[in-house]
Write a protein that holds these residues in place. Structure first.
Motif, mmCIF file in Angstrom:
data_model
loop_
_atom_site.group_PDB
_atom_site.id
_atom_site.type_symbol
_atom_site.label_atom_id
_atom_site.label_comp_id
_atom_site.label_asym_id
_atom_site.label_seq_id
_atom_site.Cartn_x
_atom_site.Cartn_y
_atom_site.Cartn_z
ATOM 1 N N ALA A 244 4.816 64.718 3.713
ATOM 2 C CA ALA A 244 5.997 65.894 4.077
ATOM 3 C C ALA A 244 6.819 66.712 2.903
ATOM 4 C CB ALA A 244 6.877 65.559 5.027
ATOM 5 N N PRO A 245 7.441 68.019 2.869
ATOM 6 C CA PRO A 245 8.366 68.878 1.918
ATOM 7 C C PRO A 245 9.702 67.866 1.225
ATOM 8 C CG PRO A 245 7.462 70.040 4.087
ATOM 9 C CD PRO A 245 7.450 68.604 4.455
ATOM 10 N N GLU A 246 10.148 68.404 0.649
ATOM 11 C CA GLU A 246 11.104 67.995 -0.290
ATOM 12 C C GLU A 246 12.190 68.130 0.708
ATOM 13 O OE1 GLU A 246 13.628 68.119 -4.137
ATOM 14 O OE2 GLU A 246 11.383 68.978 -4.291
ATOM 15 N N GLN A 247 12.994 67.149 0.886
ATOM 16 C CA GLN A 247 14.111 67.274 1.832
ATOM 17 C C GLN A 247 15.388 67.047 1.333
ATOM 18 O OE1 GLN A 247 12.953 65.366 5.407
ATOM 19 N NE2 GLN A 247 10.631 65.721 5.042
ATOM 20 N N LEU A 248 16.175 67.660 1.122
ATOM 21 C CA LEU A 248 18.152 67.511 0.499
ATOM 22 C C LEU A 248 18.855 67.224 1.934
ATOM 23 C CD1 LEU A 248 18.408 70.116 -1.926
ATOM 24 C CD2 LEU A 248 18.534 67.155 -2.072
ATOM 25 N N VAL A 249 18.910 65.514 2.531
ATOM 26 C CA VAL A 249 20.111 65.406 3.719
ATOM 27 C C VAL A 249 21.664 65.134 3.212
ATOM 28 C CG1 VAL A 249 20.085 63.570 5.522
ATOM 29 C CG2 VAL A 249 17.493 65.415 4.953
ATOM 30 N N LEU A 250 22.625 65.357 3.881
ATOM 31 C CA LEU A 250 23.927 64.959 4.320
ATOM 32 C C LEU A 250 23.769 63.923 5.739
ATOM 33 C CD1 LEU A 250 26.580 64.505 3.440
ATOM 34 C CD2 LEU A 250 26.955 66.591 5.826
ATOM 35 N N THR A 251 23.903 62.594 4.467
ATOM 36 C CA THR A 251 24.286 61.104 5.749
ATOM 37 C C THR A 251 25.355 60.222 5.496
ATOM 38 O OG1 THR A 251 22.814 60.215 6.375
ATOM 39 C CG2 THR A 251 22.658 59.813 4.059
ATOM 40 N N SER A 252 25.100 59.608 6.167
ATOM 41 C CA SER A 252 25.849 58.559 5.951
ATOM 42 C C SER A 252 24.917 57.262 4.445
ATOM 43 C CB SER A 252 26.913 58.134 6.826
ATOM 44 O OG SER A 252 27.690 57.145 7.043
ATOM 45 N N GLN B 153 12.620 82.007 1.637
ATOM 46 C CA GLN B 153 11.233 81.645 -0.149
ATOM 47 C C GLN B 153 11.547 80.832 -0.732
ATOM 48 O OE1 GLN B 153 8.802 85.155 -1.729
ATOM 49 N NE2 GLN B 153 8.111 85.350 0.199
ATOM 50 N N ALA B 154 12.468 80.987 -1.095
ATOM 51 C CA ALA B 154 14.169 80.102 -2.392
ATOM 52 C C ALA B 154 15.238 79.564 -1.647
ATOM 53 C CB ALA B 154 13.865 80.907 -3.772
ATOM 54 N N PRO B 155 14.752 78.676 -0.982
ATOM 55 C CA PRO B 155 15.637 78.059 -0.194
ATOM 56 C C PRO B 155 16.937 77.584 -1.160
ATOM 57 C CG PRO B 155 14.033 76.778 0.352
ATOM 58 C CD PRO B 155 13.611 77.837 -0.395
ATOM 59 N N ARG B 156 18.604 77.342 -0.436
ATOM 60 C CA ARG B 156 19.472 77.450 -1.506
ATOM 61 C C ARG B 156 20.369 75.916 -0.694
ATOM 62 N NH1 ARG B 156 22.888 81.084 -4.791
ATOM 63 N NH2 ARG B 156 23.691 79.060 -6.087
ATOM 64 N N ALA B 157 20.713 74.990 -0.878
ATOM 65 C CA ALA B 157 21.722 74.016 0.040
ATOM 66 C C ALA B 157 22.506 73.229 -1.107
ATOM 67 C CB ALA B 157 20.573 72.890 -0.037
ATOM 68 N N ARG B 158 23.809 73.316 -0.218
ATOM 69 C CA ARG B 158 24.981 73.700 -0.934
ATOM 70 C C ARG B 158 26.250 71.959 0.180
ATOM 71 N NH1 ARG B 158 28.317 76.186 -4.140
ATOM 72 N NH2 ARG B 158 29.860 77.466 -3.254
ATOM 73 N N GLU C 8 25.458 72.109 -5.438
ATOM 74 C CA GLU C 8 24.153 72.508 -5.347
ATOM 75 C C GLU C 8 22.868 71.239 -6.455
ATOM 76 O OE1 GLU C 8 22.131 76.586 -5.428
ATOM 77 O OE2 GLU C 8 23.545 76.344 -5.501
ATOM 78 N N PRO C 9 22.859 70.597 -5.223
ATOM 79 C CA PRO C 9 21.585 69.706 -5.638
ATOM 80 C C PRO C 9 20.292 70.125 -6.581
ATOM 81 C CG PRO C 9 22.453 68.796 -3.338
ATOM 82 C CD PRO C 9 22.840 70.018 -3.903
ATOM 83 N N GLY C 10 19.770 71.011 -5.880
ATOM 84 C CA GLY C 10 18.196 71.932 -6.255
ATOM 85 C C GLY C 10 17.859 70.861 -5.887
#
Length: 344
Positions: A138-146, A320-325, A338-340
């Motif tokens: 699956a695609p790489e994911q950036l997740v906020l979690t505990s 196309q170039a998603p950003r996550a903060r 912003e981890p990138g």
């Protein structure tokens, strides 16, 4: 910034989570045990929830086992703390005036935007993590979690994001798929259509609103034991808090209790504020500013008489170039990071 790098099979990723965040997972479980009754943990662990995960998303069951193995903690404790939303409705232990405010916009030249505050019990503060998940399938994911949990909200490198709001007045089903698993299942997809179809197609354990977006727009779904009900966006604009806007699958006893606690009134006040302040053309920066509001409040401070606080915030710009903060904590103690992406 704490970013936990997890790659490979689900078991590999779970072990990496548990090993790299061993101290954080153990501390999070310790305060969870102190703050959660044993009967609640036993009720959730003894339910069919894990069996549903094994049937529909077996990799996530492996990942939970990997977290327990990596951190050296009981598997049952990891499972129980992951079924957080389910424990709330099973034990009727609703958070007084609990939060989670979401804004989004699906039109405009800058692509779709989604942002939210995640408001949780105060005892969870200090367990914030960002997971960088690189599954083999699956695609790489950036997740906020505990620490120790599969996910609270997240985005993937294909530009698909999921934000959520608890809807405690909707009917739950102990044979459904827990919220944390639904989020991760949706993030395994490469476009909004696939992610939203997954959310619509699975049985739901808890009343929950899912905002599923990609660069082309946002789909808003209120989910419960009765299925998924779409919430129409107005002029491409999404605002949602913690009361149902479209679903009629109501648990009348839960609704009555939430009204008595002031939760519905609080949710309506937050929705009115965001509805007046958020524009369809609003930028990611404007969304982030809204999330700092301390008047309604959208951002919940940690005060003794209010047993929840803003655990963290996310801001996703999709395309196309998603950003996550991410902001791991309250604005006065944590800045945006912003981890990138690792994916080329």
């Amino acid at each position: 910034m704490t970013v936990i790098e997890c790659a490979g099979t689900h078991l590999d990723m779970g072990r990496a989570h548990g090993e790299q965040a061993r101290a954080e997972v153990r501390r999070a479980l310790e305060v969870w045990r102190e703050s959660t009754s044993r009967s609640t943990a036993e009720l959730v662990t003894g339910s069919p929830l894990l069996g549903t995960v094994r049937r529909l998303l077996p990799g996530l069951a492996d990942e939970l086992r990997g977290i327990a193995e990596g951190a050296g903690v009981p598997f049952a404790d990891v499972v129980a703390c992951n079924w957080m939303d389910e424990a709330w409705w099973m034990r009727r232990q609703y958070l007084r005036r609990h939060g989670c405010s979401v804004v989004g916009a699906g039109r405009g030249g800058s692509g779709a935007r989604l942002a939210q505050n995640m408001d949780l019990p105060a005892f969870m503060d200090g367990s914030q993590l960002i997971l960088r998940l690189r599954p083999h399938d699956a695609p790489e994911q950036l997740v906020l979690t505990s620490a120790g949990m599969l996910a609270l909200t997240g985005v993937n490198a294909a530009g698909v994001a999921v934000c959520v709001n608890t809807l405690g007045m909707l009917n739950g089903d102990p044979h459904g798929l827990p919220v944390a698993a639904v989020i991760r299942g949706a993030l395994a997809h490469r476009d909004r259509a696939g992610a939203a179809a997954f959310v619509r197609g699975v049985p739901h354990a808890s009343g929950q609103h899912y905002a599923v977006g990609d660069g082309g727009g946002i789909e808003s779904l209120e989910c419960s034991a009765g299925g998924a009900v779409p919430v129409p966006l107005r002029e491409g604009r999404l605002v949602h808090t913690n009361h149902a806007l479209a679903s009629a699958d109501l648990d009348e006893g839960a609704l009555r209790e939430l009204r008595e606690r002031g939760s519905v009134r609080d949710s309506q006040a937050r929705l009115s504020f965001l509805d007046a302040a958020w524009r369809a053309e609003g930028s990611a920066a404007e969304a982030e500013e809204l999330l700092t509001d301390d008047t309604v409040p959208i951002c919940v401070p940690g005060v003794p008489e209010w047993p929840i606080r803003t655990f963290g915030s996310v801001s996703y710009r999709l395309g196309q170039a998603p950003r996550a903060r991410f902001r791991l904590g309250l604005p006065e103690v944590a800045g945006w990071v912003e981890p990138g992406w690792r994916t080329a």
